[in-house]
Structures are given as C-alpha cells and as structure tokens.
Write a protein that holds these residues in place. Structure first.
Motif, mmCIF file in Angstrom:
data_model
loop_
_atom_site.group_PDB
_atom_site.id
_atom_site.type_symbol
_atom_site.label_atom_id
_atom_site.label_comp_id
_atom_site.label_asym_id
_atom_site.label_seq_id
_atom_site.Cartn_x
_atom_site.Cartn_y
_atom_site.Cartn_z
ATOM 1 N N ALA A 7 0.822 -1.220 0.000
ATOM 2 C CA ALA A 7 0.000 0.000 0.000
ATOM 3 C C ALA A 7 0.852 1.265 0.000
ATOM 4 O O ALA A 7 0.432 2.287 -0.542
ATOM 5 C CB ALA A 7 -0.955 -0.007 1.191
ATOM 6 N N GLU A 8 2.049 1.181 0.562
ATOM 7 C CA GLU A 8 2.917 2.364 0.621
ATOM 8 C C GLU A 8 3.428 2.773 -0.760
ATOM 9 O O GLU A 8 3.984 3.855 -0.935
ATOM 10 C CB GLU A 8 4.095 2.126 1.578
ATOM 11 N N TYR A 9 3.256 1.913 -1.762
ATOM 12 C CA TYR A 9 3.714 2.209 -3.125
ATOM 13 C C TYR A 9 2.581 2.645 -4.046
ATOM 14 O O TYR A 9 2.768 2.731 -5.253
ATOM 15 C CB TYR A 9 4.414 0.986 -3.726
ATOM 16 N N ILE A 10 1.418 2.929 -3.494
ATOM 17 C CA ILE A 10 0.292 3.347 -4.325
ATOM 18 C C ILE A 10 0.265 4.866 -4.438
ATOM 19 O O ILE A 10 0.192 5.572 -3.439
ATOM 20 C CB ILE A 10 -1.049 2.839 -3.759
ATOM 21 N N GLY A 11 0.345 5.340 -5.678
ATOM 22 C CA GLY A 11 0.193 6.760 -5.970
ATOM 23 C C GLY A 11 -1.218 7.013 -6.458
ATOM 24 O O GLY A 11 -1.891 6.099 -6.945
ATOM 25 N N ARG A 12 -1.664 8.240 -6.329
ATOM 26 C CA ARG A 12 -3.030 8.587 -6.733
ATOM 27 C C ARG A 12 -3.029 9.834 -7.597
ATOM 28 O O ARG A 12 -2.238 10.747 -7.374
ATOM 29 C CB ARG A 12 -3.891 8.801 -5.489
ATOM 30 N N PHE A 13 -3.945 9.849 -8.560
ATOM 31 C CA PHE A 13 -4.102 11.006 -9.438
ATOM 32 C C PHE A 13 -5.584 11.214 -9.682
ATOM 33 O O PHE A 13 -6.294 10.272 -10.047
ATOM 34 C CB PHE A 13 -3.378 10.774 -10.766
ATOM 35 N N ASN A 14 -6.060 12.412 -9.444
ATOM 36 C CA ASN A 14 -7.482 12.727 -9.618
ATOM 37 C C ASN A 14 -7.590 13.976 -10.473
ATOM 38 O O ASN A 14 -7.511 15.090 -9.975
ATOM 39 C CB ASN A 14 -8.141 12.925 -8.257
ATOM 40 N N LYS A 15 -7.749 13.785 -11.782
ATOM 41 C CA LYS A 15 -7.803 14.900 -12.726
ATOM 42 C C LYS A 15 -9.161 15.588 -12.736
ATOM 43 O O LYS A 15 -9.239 16.802 -12.812
ATOM 44 C CB LYS A 15 -7.476 14.388 -14.130
ATOM 45 N N THR A 16 -10.237 14.809 -12.677
ATOM 46 C CA THR A 16 -11.572 15.362 -12.873
ATOM 47 C C THR A 16 -12.379 15.547 -11.597
ATOM 48 O O THR A 16 -13.411 16.194 -11.621
ATOM 49 C CB THR A 16 -12.395 14.450 -13.801
ATOM 50 N N GLY A 17 -11.959 14.929 -10.509
ATOM 51 C CA GLY A 17 -12.728 15.000 -9.282
ATOM 52 C C GLY A 17 -13.751 13.887 -9.174
ATOM 53 O O GLY A 17 -14.348 13.684 -8.131
ATOM 54 N N THR A 18 -13.971 13.141 -10.258
ATOM 55 C CA THR A 18 -14.956 12.058 -10.230
ATOM 56 C C THR A 18 -14.311 10.686 -10.194
ATOM 57 O O THR A 18 -14.973 9.716 -9.842
ATOM 58 C CB THR A 18 -15.896 12.122 -11.442
ATOM 59 N N SER A 19 -13.054 10.598 -10.567
ATOM 60 C CA SER A 19 -12.349 9.306 -10.570
ATOM 61 C C SER A 19 -10.949 9.494 -10.003
ATOM 62 O O SER A 19 -10.284 10.479 -10.300
ATOM 63 C CB SER A 19 -12.229 8.750 -11.989
ATOM 64 N N GLU A 20 -10.519 8.527 -9.190
ATOM 65 C CA GLU A 20 -9.176 8.579 -8.622
ATOM 66 C C GLU A 20 -8.386 7.389 -9.150
ATOM 67 O O GLU A 20 -8.657 6.245 -8.822
ATOM 68 C CB GLU A 20 -9.221 8.512 -7.097
ATOM 69 N N ARG A 21 -7.422 7.679 -10.025
ATOM 70 C CA ARG A 21 -6.584 6.631 -10.586
ATOM 71 C C ARG A 21 -5.489 6.288 -9.590
ATOM 72 O O ARG A 21 -4.889 7.167 -8.985
ATOM 73 C CB ARG A 21 -5.962 7.092 -11.899
ATOM 74 N N GLN A 22 -5.235 4.992 -9.444
ATOM 75 C CA GLN A 22 -4.199 4.530 -8.532
ATOM 76 C C GLN A 22 -3.174 3.722 -9.322
ATOM 77 O O GLN A 22 -3.542 2.924 -10.178
ATOM 78 C CB GLN A 22 -4.822 3.711 -7.414
ATOM 79 N N PHE A 23 -1.908 3.951 -9.017
ATOM 80 C CA PHE A 23 -0.820 3.345 -9.772
ATOM 81 C C PHE A 23 0.325 3.000 -8.841
ATOM 82 O O PHE A 23 0.398 3.506 -7.715
ATOM 83 C CB PHE A 23 -0.336 4.298 -10.871
ATOM 84 N N CYS A 24 1.227 2.144 -9.299
ATOM 85 C CA CYS A 24 2.404 1.769 -8.526
ATOM 86 C C CYS A 24 3.470 2.845 -8.699
ATOM 87 O O CYS A 24 3.861 3.172 -9.825
ATOM 88 C CB CYS A 24 2.932 0.411 -9.003
#
Length: 90
Positions: A7-24
C-alpha cells in the motif's frame, strides 16, 4: 477494495474529481480506479495475473486508440446507470 501488501507504493491522481486513478509508484503500472460517486472501483485485470479474465464489454470506446473487433458491446462511455448506456460501432 482492501490492499494487503504494498500500500505504501500506491500513488493517486485525480484529474476530474470524479475518478481517482491509482498506480504503482515503483513501476508506474495501473492498479485501479475509484469512482466514489458510484461506490465502484475498477481493478485492472493485470493485477491478478493468475486469475482467468473474460472481458464482457469495452468502456469509453468513443475515445479508443486501439480498436477491438471481438464482437463485445462497445459503450461510448459506460453502461446505463453509470453513464449514457449508448453503444458505438466496433
């Protein structure tokens, strides 16, 4: 979705406010996308390499850059209830 390791390697990106993308954050690989307004999380199939995966639809097909010709329904965005429910040609 509950992450049990890494879990400590999960990054998050929320461009639109409606979806939160999670990546390594180590390799950049896609993990999942949370849609809080729908109480839904899309987990990328590649996260489970040993699990058999049978796709049933293609989403956001109106924006595709790699078309598929496999006979599955192709939604412009998402099925009704989550999106327009409109399908587009393969």
């Amino acid at each position: 979705v509950r992450v049990t390791m890494g879990a400590e390697y999960i990054g998050r990106f929320n461009k639109t406010g409606t979806s939160e993308r999670q990546f390594c954050t180590r390799c950049g690989g896609h993990l999942m996308t949370g849609h809080p307004s729908h109480d839904l999380t899309d987990v990328h199939a590649a996260v489970f390499p040993d699990m058999p995966f049978q796709p049933s639809v293609h989403l956001n097909y109106a924006e595709t850059v790699l078309p598929f010709k496999d006979g599955l329904p192709t939604f412009r965005d998402f099925p009704a209830g989550f999106g327009s429910g409109v399908t587009v040609p393969e």
